[in-house]
Design a protein around this motif. Sequence first.
Motif, PDB file in Angstrom:
ATOM      1  N   GLY A 145       0.782  -1.376  -0.019  1.00  0.00           N
ATOM      2  CA  GLY A 145       0.023   0.043  -0.111  1.00  0.00           C
ATOM      3  C   GLY A 145       0.983   1.397  -0.216  1.00  0.00           C
ATOM      4  N   ARG A 146       1.721   1.193   0.811  1.00  0.00           N
ATOM      5  CA  ARG A 146       2.710   2.353   0.761  1.00  0.00           C
ATOM      6  C   ARG A 146       3.519   2.424  -0.545  1.00  0.00           C
ATOM      7  NH1 ARG A 146       7.788   2.956   5.077  1.00  0.00           N
ATOM      8  NH2 ARG A 146       8.440   5.011   4.662  1.00  0.00           N
ATOM      9  N   ILE A 147       4.005   1.499  -1.172  1.00  0.00           N
ATOM     10  CA  ILE A 147       4.737   1.637  -2.481  1.00  0.00           C
ATOM     11  C   ILE A 147       3.926   2.271  -3.349  1.00  0.00           C
ATOM     12  CG2 ILE A 147       5.975   0.532  -4.122  1.00  0.00           C
ATOM     13  CD1 ILE A 147       7.009  -1.291  -1.645  1.00  0.00           C
ATOM     14  N   ARG A 148       2.457   1.580  -3.515  1.00  0.00           N
ATOM     15  CA  ARG A 148       1.651   1.978  -4.639  1.00  0.00           C
ATOM     16  C   ARG A 148       0.957   3.098  -4.526  1.00  0.00           C
ATOM     17  NH1 ARG A 148      -0.061  -3.346  -7.650  1.00  0.00           N
ATOM     18  NH2 ARG A 148      -0.914  -1.734  -9.211  1.00  0.00           N
ATOM     19  N   ALA A 149       0.941   3.872  -3.495  1.00  0.00           N
ATOM     20  CA  ALA A 149       0.329   5.141  -3.295  1.00  0.00           C
ATOM     21  C   ALA A 149       0.738   6.103  -4.091  1.00  0.00           C
ATOM     22  CB  ALA A 149       0.313   5.625  -1.608  1.00  0.00           C
ATOM     23  N   ASP A 150       0.041   7.077  -4.676  1.00  0.00           N
ATOM     24  CA  ASP A 150       0.222   8.018  -5.723  1.00  0.00           C
ATOM     25  C   ASP A 150       1.084   7.645  -6.785  1.00  0.00           C
ATOM     26  OD1 ASP A 150      -1.264   9.689  -3.948  1.00  0.00           O
ATOM     27  OD2 ASP A 150       0.385   9.922  -2.571  1.00  0.00           O
ATOM     28  N   ILE A 151       0.863   6.515  -7.330  1.00  0.00           N
ATOM     29  CA  ILE A 151       1.467   6.131  -8.580  1.00  0.00           C
ATOM     30  C   ILE A 151       0.855   6.150  -9.882  1.00  0.00           C
ATOM     31  CG2 ILE A 151       3.200   4.573  -7.342  1.00  0.00           C
ATOM     32  CD1 ILE A 151       1.383   2.442  -8.766  1.00  0.00           C
ATOM     33  N   VAL A 152       1.309   6.196 -11.089  1.00  0.00           N
ATOM     34  CA  VAL A 152       0.554   6.122 -12.237  1.00  0.00           C
ATOM     35  C   VAL A 152       0.584   4.892 -12.612  1.00  0.00           C
ATOM     36  CG1 VAL A 152       0.585   6.658 -14.817  1.00  0.00           C
ATOM     37  CG2 VAL A 152       1.307   8.581 -13.079  1.00  0.00           C
ATOM     38  N   GLU A 153      -0.417   4.163 -12.947  1.00  0.00           N
ATOM     39  CA  GLU A 153      -0.584   2.809 -13.226  1.00  0.00           C
ATOM     40  C   GLU A 153      -0.181   2.531 -14.469  1.00  0.00           C
ATOM     41  OE1 GLU A 153      -1.174   0.046 -11.248  1.00  0.00           O
ATOM     42  OE2 GLU A 153      -2.258   1.019  -9.688  1.00  0.00           O
ATOM     43  N   PRO A 154       0.684   1.502 -14.760  1.00  0.00           N
ATOM     44  CA  PRO A 154       1.224   1.153 -16.124  1.00  0.00           C
ATOM     45  C   PRO A 154       0.205   0.683 -17.025  1.00  0.00           C
ATOM     46  CG  PRO A 154       1.960  -0.499 -14.959  1.00  0.00           C
ATOM     47  CD  PRO A 154       1.179   0.226 -13.843  1.00  0.00           C
ATOM     48  N   ASP A 155       0.184   1.026 -18.332  1.00  0.00           N
ATOM     49  CA  ASP A 155      -0.756   0.407 -19.451  1.00  0.00           C
ATOM     50  C   ASP A 155      -0.338  -0.943 -19.784  1.00  0.00           C
ATOM     51  OD1 ASP A 155      -2.418   2.801 -20.340  1.00  0.00           O
ATOM     52  OD2 ASP A 155      -0.241   3.674 -20.361  1.00  0.00           O
ATOM     53  N   ALA A 156       1.050  -1.228 -19.450  1.00  0.00           N
ATOM     54  CA  ALA A 156       1.351  -2.743 -19.689  1.00  0.00           C
ATOM     55  C   ALA A 156       2.572  -2.892 -18.757  1.00  0.00           C
ATOM     56  CB  ALA A 156       1.599  -3.027 -21.239  1.00  0.00           C
ATOM     57  N   ALA A 157       2.843  -4.252 -18.212  1.00  0.00           N
ATOM     58  CA  ALA A 157       3.905  -4.244 -17.511  1.00  0.00           C
ATOM     59  C   ALA A 157       4.314  -5.694 -17.890  1.00  0.00           C
ATOM     60  CB  ALA A 157       3.748  -4.125 -15.799  1.00  0.00           C
ATOM     61  N   PHE A 158       5.640  -6.192 -17.891  1.00  0.00           N
ATOM     62  CA  PHE A 158       6.225  -7.344 -18.280  1.00  0.00           C
ATOM     63  C   PHE A 158       7.267  -7.782 -17.022  1.00  0.00           C
ATOM     64  CE2 PHE A 158       5.057  -5.474 -22.251  1.00  0.00           C
ATOM     65  CZ  PHE A 158       4.311  -6.362 -22.751  1.00  0.00           C
ATOM     66  N   TRP A 159       7.074  -9.064 -16.426  1.00  0.00           N
ATOM     67  CA  TRP A 159       8.081  -9.310 -15.657  1.00  0.00           C
ATOM     68  C   TRP A 159       8.739 -10.619 -16.351  1.00  0.00           C
ATOM     69  CZ3 TRP A 159       6.327 -14.316 -12.755  1.00  0.00           C
ATOM     70  CH2 TRP A 159       7.594 -14.980 -11.815  1.00  0.00           C
ATOM     71  N   LEU A 160      10.113 -10.120 -16.415  1.00  0.00           N
ATOM     72  CA  LEU A 160      10.890 -11.158 -17.178  1.00  0.00           C
ATOM     73  C   LEU A 160      11.549 -12.176 -15.794  1.00  0.00           C
ATOM     74  CD1 LEU A 160      10.829  -8.925 -19.224  1.00  0.00           C
ATOM     75  CD2 LEU A 160      13.223  -9.102 -19.594  1.00  0.00           C
ATOM     76  N   ASP A 161      11.024 -13.525 -16.138  1.00  0.00           N
ATOM     77  CA  ASP A 161      11.226 -14.383 -15.198  1.00  0.00           C
ATOM     78  C   ASP A 161      12.454 -15.036 -15.474  1.00  0.00           C
ATOM     79  OD1 ASP A 161      10.706 -16.334 -13.040  1.00  0.00           O
ATOM     80  OD2 ASP A 161       9.118 -17.452 -14.104  1.00  0.00           O
ATOM     81  N   LEU A 162      13.244 -15.249 -14.425  1.00  0.00           N
ATOM     82  CA  LEU A 162      14.710 -15.805 -14.878  1.00  0.00           C
ATOM     83  C   LEU A 162      15.127 -16.666 -13.321  1.00  0.00           C
ATOM     84  CD1 LEU A 162      16.746 -16.250 -17.119  1.00  0.00           C
ATOM     85  CD2 LEU A 162      17.988 -14.353 -15.792  1.00  0.00           C
ATOM     86  N   ALA A 163      15.628 -17.748 -13.288  1.00  0.00           N
ATOM     87  CA  ALA A 163      16.125 -18.301 -12.041  1.00  0.00           C
ATOM     88  C   ALA A 163      17.150 -17.437 -11.516  1.00  0.00           C
ATOM     89  CB  ALA A 163      16.518 -19.715 -12.574  1.00  0.00           C
ATOM     90  N   ALA A 164      17.432 -17.790 -10.244  1.00  0.00           N
ATOM     91  CA  ALA A 164      18.185 -16.767  -9.731  1.00  0.00           C
ATOM     92  C   ALA A 164      19.555 -16.915  -9.937  1.00  0.00           C
ATOM     93  CB  ALA A 164      18.011 -16.872  -8.173  1.00  0.00           C
TER      94      ALA A 164
ATOM     95  N   ALA B  38       2.141  -8.482 -27.580  1.00  0.00           N
ATOM     96  CA  ALA B  38       1.167  -7.979 -26.513  1.00  0.00           C
ATOM     97  C   ALA B  38       0.849  -6.562 -26.441  1.00  0.00           C
ATOM     98  CB  ALA B  38       1.827  -8.676 -25.273  1.00  0.00           C
ATOM     99  N   LEU B  39       1.989  -5.604 -26.595  1.00  0.00           N
ATOM    100  CA  LEU B  39       1.796  -4.300 -26.810  1.00  0.00           C
ATOM    101  C   LEU B  39       0.697  -4.068 -27.926  1.00  0.00           C
ATOM    102  CD1 LEU B  39       5.485  -3.207 -25.801  1.00  0.00           C
ATOM    103  CD2 LEU B  39       3.211  -2.887 -24.507  1.00  0.00           C
TER     104      LEU B  39
END
Length: 242
Positions: free
Chosen positions: A117-136, A195-196
Amino acid sequence: MNTYPGILIAIDGIDGAGKTTQVNLLKAALESAGETVVVSKEPTDGEWGQKLRDSALVGRLPRDEELELFILDRQDHLKKKIIPALEAGHIVILDRYFYSTIAYQGILVESYESIVGRIRADIVEPDAAFWLDLAADLAVSRVTARDGKPNLFERQEDLAKAGEIFRAIAAADSVLQRVDATMSPPLLYQTMITALMAGPIKAKRCGKSYGCDDPMYCMPRITESCDWWSISKKLAAEQVSA
């Protein structure tokens, strides 16, 4: 999806996932199709972001202080760069956004949900977001090959925990789309640009205010007045020439 005429795209994931490569590929393609593209990153090179970058090399800050710097840096980023570009109708591509703050700060607390909640307060929501998933382990190998050694934000155990938080965020957030970062850069780019084009670019660049219904008999397409159709044709021509 935010209400600005511009398009906000976030590319996120743990260190070594290939975010910067994809940001540059998307920027080049969209600019070649006639769009004005603004690329930025978090932490920024501003006052607060530089303190965070310095801490990655000389020693992590206390947890609450570090989180506060991330939030201050983002608010400054939004005010000075992101929002003005979106208001001007540009495409903004971010190399990291608030998702990374949740993931990396989330490993420092008992439950990452407690800081969302603290981090997402007063942000602009992205139109698209991608999480590049990779093993550590693969991420650390890439970072070591690139930089010689990981920094203090790049320890393998921390990257593994951050990856699990990214997974949990993606499961709960319909905007954040998982993509397999082990794919080749061209294939990964193709997945994202497809996707975009079908998502936010079509939604905000379609020549009809209510959205595209039948491209074959669409008057804006026929009269070459649809920005989305124009971008589609240019990207398709670029693929053929490549």
